[in-house]
Design an enzyme around this catalytic site. Sequence first.
Site, short mmCIF file in Angstrom:
data_model
loop_
_atom_site.label_atom_id
_atom_site.label_comp_id
_atom_site.label_asym_id
_atom_site.label_seq_id
_atom_site.Cartn_x
_atom_site.Cartn_y
_atom_site.Cartn_z
N ASP A 62 0.86 -1.18 0.00
CA ASP A 62 0.00 0.00 0.00
C ASP A 62 0.90 1.24 0.00
O ASP A 62 1.85 1.31 0.77
CB ASP A 62 -0.90 -0.02 1.24
CG ASP A 62 -2.02 0.99 1.19
OD1 ASP A 62 -1.75 2.16 0.85
OD2 ASP A 62 -3.16 0.62 1.50
N ASN B 6 -13.56 -3.30 2.51
CA ASN B 6 -14.66 -2.33 2.60
C ASN B 6 -15.50 -2.37 1.33
O ASN B 6 -14.96 -2.48 0.23
CB ASN B 6 -14.11 -0.92 2.79
CG ASN B 6 -13.19 -0.80 3.99
OD1 ASN B 6 -13.46 -1.39 5.02
ND2 ASN B 6 -12.11 -0.06 3.85
N GLN C 104 -14.84 2.55 1.62
CA GLN C 104 -14.20 2.21 0.34
C GLN C 104 -13.92 3.49 -0.42
O GLN C 104 -14.80 4.32 -0.61
CB GLN C 104 -15.08 1.28 -0.48
CG GLN C 104 -14.42 0.79 -1.75
CD GLN C 104 -15.28 -0.21 -2.54
OE1 GLN C 104 -16.46 -0.41 -2.25
NE2 GLN C 104 -14.68 -0.84 -3.53
N HIS D 197 -10.67 -5.01 -3.17
CA HIS D 197 -9.32 -5.28 -2.68
C HIS D 197 -9.39 -5.64 -1.20
O HIS D 197 -10.34 -5.29 -0.50
CB HIS D 197 -8.38 -4.10 -2.91
CG HIS D 197 -8.83 -2.81 -2.30
ND1 HIS D 197 -9.88 -2.06 -2.81
CD2 HIS D 197 -8.38 -2.12 -1.23
CE1 HIS D 197 -10.04 -0.97 -2.08
NE2 HIS D 197 -9.15 -0.98 -1.11
N HIS E 8 -7.12 -5.56 2.39
CA HIS E 8 -5.97 -5.05 3.12
C HIS E 8 -5.48 -6.13 4.08
O HIS E 8 -6.29 -6.73 4.79
CB HIS E 8 -6.36 -3.83 3.97
CG HIS E 8 -6.81 -2.65 3.20
ND1 HIS E 8 -5.98 -1.58 2.93
CD2 HIS E 8 -8.01 -2.35 2.65
CE1 HIS E 8 -6.66 -0.68 2.25
NE2 HIS E 8 -7.88 -1.12 2.06
#
Length: 137
Positions: A32, A88, A95, A101, A103
């Site tokens: 990230d 999310n 989101q 995606h 995390h």
Amino acid sequence: MRKEDCLFCKILNGDIPSTTVYEDESFQAILDVSPAARGHVLILPKNHAADLFELPEEDASKIMILAKKIAGALKTAYHCDGINILQNNGEAAGQTVFHFHVHVIPRFKDDAVDIEWEKGQLPEDPTEIADEIKANL
């Protein structure tokens, strides 16, 4: 299939640089760029799905297996005290990029990462809530 105006699709196409920690035919896992902690990884499906509701069931099951694999690698690499696996769906849920995606965030006792909510209370008789959910399964 990829979406032309999607940030994560651009990363998957190689149009935007990223640092890959894992890749296979279905997923790419990258660091990230705004990490909550050292080693914060994003797992991206290579085919665009805006959220969980668009994600094919096969990818949904595979992504948790991959999240477990990456979590294990983070635990070994950083000897962290815990791991958050977050996903999310929708702006109200936090989101910000509308490409599904996951995390995977290493956590340490007393770190500065804040992933909490105000705890509510389950009603004395939660049957009505359970019935509402069951009716839609």
